[in-house]
Every structure is written in C-alpha cells, then in structure tokens.
Design a protein around this motif. Structure first.
Motif, PDB file in Angstrom:
ATOM      1  N   THR A 194       0.839  -1.194   0.000  1.00  0.00           N
ATOM      2  CA  THR A 194       0.000   0.000   0.000  1.00  0.00           C
ATOM      3  C   THR A 194       0.875   1.246   0.000  1.00  0.00           C
ATOM      4  OG1 THR A 194      -0.074   0.115   2.413  1.00  0.00           O
ATOM      5  CG2 THR A 194      -1.800  -1.210   1.324  1.00  0.00           C
ATOM      6  N   LEU A 195       0.262   2.392  -0.239  1.00  0.00           N
ATOM      7  CA  LEU A 195       1.001   3.652  -0.233  1.00  0.00           C
ATOM      8  C   LEU A 195       1.631   3.899   1.136  1.00  0.00           C
ATOM      9  CD1 LEU A 195       1.915   6.275  -1.522  1.00  0.00           C
ATOM     10  CD2 LEU A 195      -0.306   7.274  -0.912  1.00  0.00           C
ATOM     11  N   ASN A 196       0.878   3.620   2.208  1.00  0.00           N
ATOM     12  CA  ASN A 196       1.422   3.828   3.558  1.00  0.00           C
ATOM     13  C   ASN A 196       2.655   2.952   3.800  1.00  0.00           C
ATOM     14  OD1 ASN A 196      -0.479   5.752   4.186  1.00  0.00           O
ATOM     15  ND2 ASN A 196      -1.879   4.283   5.142  1.00  0.00           N
ATOM     16  N   ALA A 197       2.624   1.703   3.323  1.00  0.00           N
ATOM     17  CA  ALA A 197       3.774   0.822   3.474  1.00  0.00           C
ATOM     18  C   ALA A 197       4.967   1.354   2.677  1.00  0.00           C
ATOM     19  CB  ALA A 197       3.431  -0.593   3.033  1.00  0.00           C
ATOM     20  N   PHE A 198       4.695   1.873   1.478  1.00  0.00           N
ATOM     21  CA  PHE A 198       5.763   2.454   0.663  1.00  0.00           C
ATOM     22  C   PHE A 198       6.368   3.672   1.347  1.00  0.00           C
ATOM     23  CE2 PHE A 198       6.904   5.703  -2.528  1.00  0.00           C
ATOM     24  CZ  PHE A 198       8.008   5.068  -3.081  1.00  0.00           C
ATOM     25  N   LEU A 199       5.519   4.556   1.866  1.00  0.00           N
ATOM     26  CA  LEU A 199       6.013   5.751   2.556  1.00  0.00           C
ATOM     27  C   LEU A 199       6.817   5.370   3.794  1.00  0.00           C
ATOM     28  CD1 LEU A 199       2.900   8.095   2.207  1.00  0.00           C
ATOM     29  CD2 LEU A 199       5.064   8.225   0.953  1.00  0.00           C
TER      30      LEU A 199
END
Length: 164
Positions: free
Chosen positions: A139-144
């Motif tokens: 997810t985007l949060n995991a990437f960030l």
C-alpha cells in the motif's frame, strides 16, 4: 544447434538436464528462504523453502530434504520439477542419487525412505503459497514507511507546491 543451459534467460528449459539429480542444489551460491516445516519420514526432515534453483523458472517453492543429524546436506525438489516425481523412470534415476547425497551411500531402504518423503509431501509443495516477499504489504502507507526507514523523502508537487 546446441540447447541452452537450464538456467538460461531465453525461456528454454532443457528437461533432459533437469533429470540430472542435484541440479540447483548448491547451497553456497544459492541461498534459500525457509518458510516452514512440513513433516518427517524416518530420519529425514522435510521443509518448504523458496529460492532460485537454476531450473530456468526463476524463484519458486521447493521441498528441502535433509537428515536430522546432518542438516548441511540438503536436497531440493523445486515446484517446476515436481512432475518428474510422478514418473517411474525418473524416480529410478533420482532416488539413488538423492539417497547418496543425503546418506553418503545407497541402500534400498534409504531409497524407499527418500521416495516416501518426496511423494508424501508433494501435495504440500503443490499447495505452497507465493513467496513471502511477494505477499508483503504494497500500500502507499507501506511504501512511505519504507522510504522513511531508508531515510528517503517522498513527495509530490502540484503547481510548484508540495502536496505530500
């Protein structure tokens, strides 16, 4: 024209070369990831591992067989080679070589034990999930979070202003 090596990048797989017992079983240049223990047969342990076994199919699941008292001598049965263990001719070729690798010598009982261990756990190999790395959260949060962990700054600009 000579067939390419089993591990070639052309997509060609030399199935005759796969019948050579021990292909892709060099642990030194081929580290694997242990996923879980699937069982035992006599003095043999069977685990599920993930790695590139140089069969021309890339990273995949494999059964890992080893003796309980000698875990450094392992034998891998990759998912892409699973079909070979369903044919009598290839079993007759493979079993003595696997037993020799695991035990150092070959007896009839050791060959049967090896065959039982492989055949009993082929269904676990067939049902193996994708590699754990593949199942990681994307997810985007995991990437960030991964950017933060590595000390990187991720941002987007709109009309010259940062919005993330």
């Amino acid at each position: 024209m000579q067939p390419k090596d089993v591990g070639g990048q052309s997509g060609y797989v030399n199935f005759a070369a796969l019948l050579k017992p021990g292909i892709g079983n060099s642990e030194d240049d081929n580290p694997t990831i242990r996923w879980r223990d699937v069982g035992k047969k006599g003095d043999l342990r069977v685990e599920l591992h993930y790695g590139d076994f140089k069969t021309g199919h890339g990273r995949q699941a494999a059964l890992c067989l080893y003796k309980q008292d000698k875990p450094q001598a392992q034998y891998f049965v990759p998912l892409s080679e699973m079909w070979m263990y369903d044919h009598g001719e290839s079993l007759a070729i493979m079993a003595p070589e696997i037993a020799k690798r695991l035990y150092g010598f070959v007896t009839k009982d050791d060959c049967y034990r090896v065959l039982d261990a492989v055949l009993d756990y082929l269904d676990d190999l067939r049902k193996s999930p994708p590699e754990p790395e593949f199942l990681k959260c994307s997810t985007l949060n995991a990437f960030l979070q991964s950017c933060d962990d590595e000390g990187l700054e991720f941002f987007a600009e709109k009309n010259g202003k940062r919005i993330i």
